[in-house]
Design an enzyme around this catalytic site. Structure first.
Site, mmCIF file in Angstrom:
data_model
loop_
_atom_site.group_PDB
_atom_site.id
_atom_site.type_symbol
_atom_site.label_atom_id
_atom_site.label_comp_id
_atom_site.label_asym_id
_atom_site.label_seq_id
_atom_site.Cartn_x
_atom_site.Cartn_y
_atom_site.Cartn_z
ATOM 1 N N SER A 167 42.617 0.311 24.311
ATOM 2 C CA SER A 167 41.967 0.325 25.626
ATOM 3 C C SER A 167 42.424 -0.875 26.443
ATOM 4 C CB SER A 167 40.453 0.272 25.458
ATOM 5 O OG SER A 167 39.871 -0.046 26.705
ATOM 6 N N HIS A 170 44.829 4.055 26.468
ATOM 7 C CA HIS A 170 43.470 4.449 26.864
ATOM 8 C C HIS A 170 43.051 3.714 28.143
ATOM 9 C CE1 HIS A 170 39.482 6.128 25.834
ATOM 10 N NE2 HIS A 170 38.981 4.986 26.284
ATOM 11 N N ASP A 225 40.024 3.264 30.856
ATOM 12 C CA ASP A 225 38.591 3.442 31.088
ATOM 13 C C ASP A 225 38.281 3.393 32.573
ATOM 14 O OD1 ASP A 225 37.432 3.642 28.399
ATOM 15 O OD2 ASP A 225 38.259 1.630 28.123
ATOM 16 N N MET A 239 35.431 3.674 35.329
ATOM 17 C CA MET A 239 33.970 3.595 35.494
ATOM 18 C C MET A 239 33.640 3.501 36.981
ATOM 19 S SD MET A 239 33.115 0.860 32.499
ATOM 20 C CE MET A 239 34.048 0.821 30.958
ATOM 21 N N HIS A 246 39.792 8.109 30.193
ATOM 22 C CA HIS A 246 38.378 8.296 29.836
ATOM 23 C C HIS A 246 37.541 8.078 31.085
ATOM 24 C CE1 HIS A 246 34.778 6.484 27.331
ATOM 25 N NE2 HIS A 246 34.438 7.569 28.001
ATOM 26 N N MET A 280 34.196 7.742 33.052
ATOM 27 C CA MET A 280 32.759 7.455 32.908
ATOM 28 C C MET A 280 32.212 7.443 34.328
ATOM 29 S SD MET A 280 33.153 4.553 29.982
ATOM 30 C CE MET A 280 34.930 4.490 30.228
ATOM 31 N N MET A 325 31.616 8.570 21.349
ATOM 32 C CA MET A 325 31.356 7.161 21.643
ATOM 33 C C MET A 325 30.654 6.516 20.447
ATOM 34 S SD MET A 325 32.680 6.657 24.555
ATOM 35 C CE MET A 325 32.285 4.910 24.611
ATOM 36 N N ASP A 363 35.588 5.920 20.026
ATOM 37 C CA ASP A 363 35.789 4.831 20.987
ATOM 38 C C ASP A 363 34.614 3.850 20.958
ATOM 39 O OD1 ASP A 363 36.338 3.273 23.214
ATOM 40 O OD2 ASP A 363 36.214 4.908 24.660
HETATM 41 C C1 DX5 Z 1 33.598 1.428 26.560
HETATM 42 C C2 DX5 Z 1 35.018 1.911 26.629
HETATM 43 C C3 DX5 Z 1 35.875 1.524 25.493
HETATM 44 C C4 DX5 Z 1 36.010 0.051 25.255
HETATM 45 C C5 DX5 Z 1 36.502 -0.190 23.880
HETATM 46 O O1 DX5 Z 1 32.884 2.018 27.592
HETATM 47 O O2 DX5 Z 1 35.045 3.322 26.701
HETATM 48 O O3 DX5 Z 1 37.146 2.144 25.604
HETATM 49 O O4 DX5 Z 1 36.821 -0.575 26.181
HETATM 50 O O5 DX5 Z 1 36.527 -1.561 23.647
HETATM 51 P P1 DX5 Z 1 36.174 -2.206 22.238
HETATM 52 O O6 DX5 Z 1 37.212 -1.706 21.273
HETATM 53 O O7 DX5 Z 1 36.266 -3.664 22.507
HETATM 54 O O8 DX5 Z 1 34.797 -1.743 21.863
HETATM 55 ZN ZN ZN Z 2 36.966 4.410 26.545
#
Ligand code: DX5
Ligand code: ZN
Length: 213
Positions: free
Chosen positions: A6, A31, A33, A35, A64, A66, A135, A173
């Site tokens: 990520s 990956h 993220d 948001m 991903h 969110m 998750m 994840d």
């Molecule tokens: C959380 C994200 C993850 C996160 C993972 O909302 O979806 O992808 O960045 O990070 P670590 O491996 O540090 O938990």
């Molecule tokens: Zn993620």
């Protein structure tokens, strides 16, 4: 085990460098993220920055979402031709329609389940999915503690997948490291996402990715 680091844990001041580093370090996917500050209490990156990530990456993107408005964000990111787009079941009124939309854009569709969502919720969707993302933390932030109940959830999901769509991958994840990865593998998980374990490993990115594999 496939590894999808990520970039949330990367140094955003040197994003291209940090994307190149995971690709050279042998990752399988990148990956990303996304948001929106509504579905989760954090705000990350949009298509301008992800375009720069796509340029630097030599491995396919694993986006991903969110977000509350999946339709809007799928349209924003589709031109970047990611391999996967994952959206949260909890944020979508018409998940089957969203799966069809993602596939019609030439992208592999994936659904994400929050820690409390039952894997059986996917019973009538699983045949249309290429991946399910479980998750193992509450979505929103990197660096959180792994929630161990995801192991049992992965096993139950694997049973459903073997019955209905054996080609569908399971991705996990949140809080993944070189300890819990073994249990995840034994539970039938195919892909792990790791942010802080990869980017903050004392021996560097390559060692971290190899350890997970
Ligand atoms: C959380 C994200 C993850 C996160 C993972 O909302 O979806 O992808 O960045 O990070 P670590 O491996 O540090 O938990
Ligand atoms: Zn993620």
């Amino acid at each position: 085990m496939l590894v999808s680091p990520s970039i949330l844990s990367a140094d955003f001041g040197h994003l291209a460098r940090d994307v190149e580093a995971i690709c050279e370090g042998g990752c399988d996917l990148v990956h990303v993220d996304v948001m929106d500050g509504h579905f989760v209490p954090n705000l990350t990156i949009g298509p301008v920055v992800v375009e720069a990530v796509a340029k630097a990456a030599t491995k396919p993107l694993d986006i991903h979402l969110m977000v509350e408005n999946n339709n809007f964000f799928v349209d924003l990111f589709a031109p970047l031709k990611p391999e996967y787009i994952s959206f949260h079941l909890e944020s979508e009124k018409h998940p089957h329609r969203m799966i069809q939309k993602i596939r019609s854009l030439g992208i592999r569709p994936s659904i994400v389940l929050n820690p409390n969502t039952l894997p059986e919720e996917l019973e009538f969707l699983i045949e249309d999915l290429d991946m399910v993302l479980l998750m193992s933390v509450n979505p929103g932030f990197g660096g959180q503690k792994f929630i161990p109940s995801v192991i049992e959830k992965a096993k139950r999901l694997k049973t459903l997948i073997e019955k209905r769509n054996p080609k569908c991958l399971i991705e996990v994840d949140g809080g993944v490291n070189d300890k819990n990865v073994k249990e995840l593998k034994a539970a039938g998980v195919d892909v792990v996402v790791a942010g802080s374990f990869v980017y903050k490993h004392p021996e560097g990115i390559n060692t971290a990715i190899s350890a997970l594999k």
